[in-house]
Write an enzyme that holds these catalytic residues in place. Sequence first.
Site, PDB file in Angstrom:
ATOM      1  N   GLY A   1       0.811  -1.212   0.000  1.00 38.89           N
ATOM      2  CA  GLY A   1       0.000   0.000   0.000  1.00 38.89           C
ATOM      3  C   GLY A   1       0.845   1.263   0.000  1.00 38.89           C
ATOM      4  O   GLY A   1       0.548   2.229  -0.714  1.00 38.89           O
ATOM      5  N   THR A   2       1.905   1.268   0.775  1.00 38.04           N
ATOM      6  CA  THR A   2       2.726   2.479   0.886  1.00 38.04           C
ATOM      7  C   THR A   2       3.348   2.828  -0.462  1.00 38.04           C
ATOM      8  O   THR A   2       3.314   3.989  -0.894  1.00 38.04           O
ATOM      9  CB  THR A   2       3.821   2.278   1.958  1.00 38.04           C
ATOM     10  OG1 THR A   2       3.179   1.945   3.196  1.00 38.04           O
ATOM     11  CG2 THR A   2       4.672   3.515   2.133  1.00 38.04           C
TER      12      THR A   2
ATOM     13  N   GLY B   1      -1.931  -6.391  -0.074  1.00 38.40           N
ATOM     14  CA  GLY B   1      -2.248  -7.818   0.090  1.00 38.40           C
ATOM     15  C   GLY B   1      -2.526  -8.234   1.525  1.00 38.40           C
ATOM     16  O   GLY B   1      -3.459  -8.986   1.796  1.00 38.40           O
ATOM     17  N   HIS B   2      -1.728  -7.716   2.465  1.00 38.93           N
ATOM     18  CA  HIS B   2      -1.807  -8.282   3.822  1.00 38.93           C
ATOM     19  C   HIS B   2      -3.009  -7.793   4.616  1.00 38.93           C
ATOM     20  O   HIS B   2      -3.227  -8.237   5.741  1.00 38.93           O
ATOM     21  CB  HIS B   2      -0.502  -8.040   4.589  1.00 38.93           C
ATOM     22  CG  HIS B   2      -0.236  -6.637   5.014  1.00 38.93           C
ATOM     23  ND1 HIS B   2      -0.394  -6.229   6.314  1.00 38.93           N
ATOM     24  CD2 HIS B   2       0.189  -5.559   4.332  1.00 38.93           C
ATOM     25  CE1 HIS B   2      -0.056  -4.954   6.420  1.00 38.93           C
ATOM     26  NE2 HIS B   2       0.294  -4.527   5.224  1.00 38.93           N
TER      27      HIS B   2
ATOM     28  N   THR C   1      12.047  -7.528 -10.722  1.00 41.23           N
ATOM     29  CA  THR C   1      11.515  -8.880 -10.941  1.00 41.23           C
ATOM     30  C   THR C   1      10.287  -9.097 -10.069  1.00 41.23           C
ATOM     31  O   THR C   1      10.291  -8.765  -8.884  1.00 41.23           O
ATOM     32  CB  THR C   1      12.602  -9.936 -10.616  1.00 41.23           C
ATOM     33  OG1 THR C   1      13.711  -9.666 -11.459  1.00 41.23           O
ATOM     34  CG2 THR C   1      12.095 -11.345 -10.854  1.00 41.23           C
TER      35      THR C   1
ATOM     36  N   CYS D   1       3.455   5.816  19.076  1.00 43.32           N
ATOM     37  CA  CYS D   1       4.436   6.110  20.119  1.00 43.32           C
ATOM     38  C   CYS D   1       5.664   6.693  19.433  1.00 43.32           C
ATOM     39  O   CYS D   1       6.371   5.995  18.738  1.00 43.32           O
ATOM     40  CB  CYS D   1       4.793   4.804  20.810  1.00 43.32           C
ATOM     41  SG  CYS D   1       5.643   5.051  22.338  1.00 43.32           S
TER      42      CYS D   1
END
Length: 395
Positions: free
Chosen positions: A71-72, A199-200, A236, A324
Amino acid sequence: MAIIYFDNNATTQVSPGVLEAMMPFFHDLYGNPSSAHSFGGQVAEKVTDAREKVAHLLGARPEEIIFTSGGTESDNAAIRSALADRPEKRHLVTSRVEHPAVRSLFRSLSKEGYRITEIPVNAKGELDMAAYQESLTPDTAVVSLMWANNETGVIFPVEKAAELAHEKGIPFHTDAVQAAGKIPVDLKNGAIDMLSLSGHKLHGPKGIGVLYVRRGTRFRPFIIGGHQEKNRRAGTENTPAIIGLGKACDLAARSIGEENTKVKRLRDRLEQGILSMVPHTRVNGGDVPRLPNTSNISFDFVEGEAILLHLDEYGICASTGSACSSGSLEPSHVLLAMGIPPSSAQGSIRFSLSVYNTEEEVDAVVGRLPGIIEKLRVMSPLYRAGKRGMPSHAA
Ligand code: PLP
């Protein structure tokens, strides 16, 4: 100790079906999809399949899907592409509640001389659409607004926002990392030009993501090198992860109904249980459209970090919205943007569920929380002072 995992907006368990689909690509099918030989070619075919599955989940065309590292990267690539394409434009629009993947990039762009407008939200977490409309100027290079908030789950009307940007000829990007797989996304007939997915967050592997770029949208690559991804993202291909993401999107497309029935029911049971058992609690963003799996709850008179530590002792995983940083506890920028006082923002916990959670887990958390909160509250001078002046039912 059994883990009760209610932190699915942080990351999710890889589905067994996803893991199974990935395994051959570590060992037997290790060819490079760009190779000329058929050993690599068979992997290229599987990458094509995965691309089709991702496209299907988004209502997109396969050629509009670019695989990235997550995402980043997708957020950075989308925004940098729009800026590279129209270097004369120096104004950017976003919201006050974005994930750091967008927020920190915009803050760094402001140091490069860009003018940034961060659209406010109201107390419910809704985007100020009037302020948004006013913010769009001939000098605006790109708009980036998240589809669903990672802390509260509040959903922004990004399709409408994209139309408004288009009326002024401004490209529109959305960070849909939390939305994809949880609520329907259909890009076919809309105005969204670019979209990020990870994906995660949907039971796929970590380190893989997607940037959707609508056909006809000019794209300037962020990572330069080889010819992979039709010259739009060099390097790749991470083939096991791409295959896993394809499978995860396929499963998500099928389970989106379950997400909005079973998971929502569990989330609502959790919320009702907590609100009825623990006084001085509120659901942040609870009155507006939001993700079916997310609940952000403020517990007055306690520190969120302390609640987390106690939950952790019972194997219960949740999170605070606070980051934090350098030893100081900063209240969540999302909750502060909603006008929640810093003390309440600091006592907020995000519970985020998935299809793998059960009613028994919800009941276990609801059973543990009142004792934890009361134990922490009796240490709070403010709470003790208030309690003395309260009718007994409110204690
Ligand atoms: N955007 C949102 C809304 C997120 O919640 C996250 C992850 O927490 C990201 C972007 C970053 O995604 P990734 O971890 O794949 O880089």
